[in-house]
Design an enzyme around this catalytic site. Structure first.
Site, PDB file in Angstrom:
ATOM      1  CB  SER A 316      -0.937  -0.121   1.159  1.00  0.00           C
ATOM      2  OG  SER A 316      -1.605   1.105   1.381  1.00  0.00           O
ATOM      3  CD1 TRP A 319      -1.142   0.746  -6.358  1.00  0.00           C
ATOM      4  CD2 TRP A 319      -1.991   2.369  -4.793  1.00  0.00           C
ATOM      5  NE1 TRP A 319      -2.002   1.619  -6.924  1.00  0.00           N
ATOM      6  CE2 TRP A 319      -2.738   2.488  -6.050  1.00  0.00           C
ATOM      7  CE3 TRP A 319      -2.247   3.332  -4.183  1.00  0.00           C
ATOM      8  CZ2 TRP A 319      -3.834   3.320  -6.291  1.00  0.00           C
ATOM      9  CZ3 TRP A 319      -3.357   4.384  -4.077  1.00  0.00           C
ATOM     10  CH2 TRP A 319      -4.284   4.201  -5.160  1.00  0.00           C
ATOM     11  CG  HIS A 320      -0.442   5.742  -1.462  1.00  0.00           C
ATOM     12  ND1 HIS A 320      -1.063   4.652  -0.606  1.00  0.00           N
ATOM     13  CD2 HIS A 320      -1.793   6.218  -1.505  1.00  0.00           C
ATOM     14  CE1 HIS A 320      -2.311   4.361  -0.534  1.00  0.00           C
ATOM     15  NE2 HIS A 320      -2.839   5.415  -0.933  1.00  0.00           N
ATOM     16  N   GLY A 321       3.255   5.922  -3.909  1.00  0.00           N
ATOM     17  CA  GLY A 321       4.302   6.571  -4.611  1.00  0.00           C
ATOM     18  C   GLY A 321       5.861   6.152  -4.387  1.00  0.00           C
ATOM     19  CG  PHE A 504      -0.437   9.220  -4.877  1.00  0.00           C
ATOM     20  CD1 PHE A 504       0.800   9.507  -4.443  1.00  0.00           C
ATOM     21  CD2 PHE A 504      -1.453   9.781  -3.993  1.00  0.00           C
ATOM     22  CE1 PHE A 504       1.045  10.689  -3.785  1.00  0.00           C
ATOM     23  CE2 PHE A 504      -1.086  10.553  -3.047  1.00  0.00           C
ATOM     24  CZ  PHE A 504       0.173  10.953  -2.913  1.00  0.00           C
TER      25      PHE A 504
END
Length: 504
Positions: A316, A319-321, A504
């Site tokens: 997670s 995935w965001h950055g 993102f």
């Protein structure tokens, strides 16, 4: 194209709405789907035409994988499909991050590509991976190219979610052209859109001005300034992202499409488990279905379960950055999540679930000690989540550590006037002038603390946008209030800004 822009509100969406309901009368599903696909391509290509070409190629390749596996499911084809999607995401989002770490570890000097990240690629890539896996599992028997293209490209949720599931969207797309306008649903969709627009334009962007100033001037902030900047970002991110999702759901409702809820008052949560049932719900659902459960979930003992949870939060974060600061953010949530689950084992299971799912009812109906317990839990969780958000917002780990260091041990100095000026909305400042309060030095802080209090109350103690829109009955006073909100937002478009999750 932005929801909070003149071209969307006064050109794009009116054309979309009129065209959609005009074509419905022909009772041709394919015609309606094609129209929405073309409108979605216009919406996405408006940012940059290259983005559109990448998305179309992704749709075409994944549809081929779907057709092959719908005829004969193959694990090899499934792996190839997932690998191609992740490969595309890796190249555009993580390649430079990968090279930077290689250069750092091995002392090499590979040149960075400075690749332009296509908007929404994380969202529509995950959405297509879920579709391909569901095809392999036999959950999708047959899907036309038009239906699939609309599933991926449907403009309300294309760029920043929610990450929709085929089981909730395909049946709706298949029924297009067979229903008539539901005026009550359209009205509630409009109210939801206005509430989301208000969250973004009036609240998120106002907090964002203070956040940007703070992060650019960390070295001159006092301790209270730094603490305020940290809180401002927690509220900016919430109102920005949830505002987008509210607008997406509102647009969908006006088109007769039900888009799933992605936020359910997450700052009302009393612990981190409760938080992740409320924040970015569809991403949590994706990782649960396609990562956590396939890894074994909680079926192989507690140690394996905790390891699986940490893997999910690591993914997670990344995935965001593309940055280690995002990994730290994810693991801060993951570690607390595991600790909370472990502590929960020592309580009655039903009692633990009740405390994490009914805290709003406790606040409304229980004794003062119970209310204080829930209130304290919310504030402590909000403080922890806000600290974690520092790593989410910062450009580097060093910048995040610097801000947190100032917040913990910085100088106790006079609050920054420049920070307060970020909250000087002209419409409110005029009121202060009428009351002759503008000449007093402390008056510059009135708006900052008033807007801060408003943000905290709206996010932690009042009904959310979905609950408000569901209860709206179309009374004259209600309509006047929301018309005023809408006009206020339109007049504030001079400061148009993109949504945070576009990054993102």
């Amino acid at each position: 194209m932005l929801f909070n822009s003149y071209i969307f509100i006064f050109l794009f969406f009116p054309i979309c709405l009129i065209g959609y309901y005009s074509l419905i009368h022909f009772k041709k599903k394919e015609l309606v789907q094609l129209f929405l696909i073309l409108m979605s391509f216009w919406f996405y290509g408006y940012f940059q035409i290259n983005y559109l070409l990448i998305m179309i190629c992704s749709i075409a390749c994944n549809y081929i994988f779907h057709r092959i596996m719908s005829q004969k499911p193959s694990k090899l084809i499934l792996l190839a499909a997932v690998a191609s999607n992740l490969g595309l995401l890796f190249y555009f989002k993580y390649f430079d991050f990968f090279l930077t770490n290689i250069n750092s570890i091995f002392g090499t000097s590979f040149l960075l590509r400075n690749i332009l990240l296509p908007l929404g690629i994380s969202f529509f890539t995950f959405q297509q991976i879920g579709f391909i896996v569901d095809t392999y599992r036999g959950e999708i028997k047959n899907c036309s190219l038009l239906t699939y293209a609309l599933f991926v490209a449907f403009f309300p949720q294309l760029i920043a979610g929610p990450i929709v599931n085929q089981s909730e969207m395909l049946p709706q797309f298949e029924e297009m052209g067979s229903h008539t306008p539901d005026w009550e649903q359209i009205y509630r969709g409009l109210i939801l859109f206005i509430l989301g627009l208000f969250k973004k334009v009036i609240l998120a962007d106002t907090f964002g001005a203070g956040v940007d100033l703070g992060y650019m001037n960390i070295t001159i902030l006092g301790r209270i300034d730094a603490i305020l900047v940290i809180i401002f970002y927690s509220l900016q991110l919430y109102f920005d992202f949830s505002g987008y999702c509210d607008m997406a759901r509102g647009i969908g409702a006006m088109l007769g499409i039900r888009i799933p809820i992605n936020f359910n008052s997450p700052y009302k949560a009393v612990n981190i488990v409760d938080f992740w049932k409320r924040w970015h719900i569809t991403l949590n659902r994706f990782f649960t279905k396609y990562v956590y459960i396939p890894l074994g979930g909680n079926r192989k003992g507690n140690v394996r379960m905790y390891a699986n949870l940490l893997i999910v939060f690591f993914l997670s974060g990344i995935w965001h950055g593309a940055g280690w600061n995002f990994v730290i953010w994810g693991m801060m949530h993951g570690v607390l999540y595991v600790i909370t689950r472990w502590i929960g084992k020592f309580f009655e299971k039903d009692d633990f679930k009740r405390k994490t799912s009914q805290n709003s009812a406790i606040m409304a109906n229980h004794s003062i000690p119970a209310v204080l317990s829930v209130f304290t839990s919310r504030l402590l969780l909000f403080a922890y989540v806000s600290i974690a958000w520092v790593y989410f917002r910062a450009e580097s780990i060093a910048q995040a550590n610097s801000l947190l260091s100032v917040a913990i041990s910085g100088k106790m100095q006079k609050l920054s006037l420049d920070l307060a000026e970020c909250f000087r909305l002209d419409e409110f400042w005029y009121v202060l002038k009428v009351l002759h309060l503008d000449t007093m030095e402390w008056s510059r802080y009135i708006l900052m603390f008033a807007i801060l209090a408003t943000g905290i109350i709206l996010s932690m103690f009042t009904p959310n946008a979905s609950e408000i829109s569901d209860k709206c009955k179309g009374k004259v006073v209600t309509n006047i209030i929301f018309a005023t909100f809408f006009l206020w937002c339109i007049l504030s478009f001079s400061g148009v800004s993109t949504f945070l999750y576009f990054n993102f």
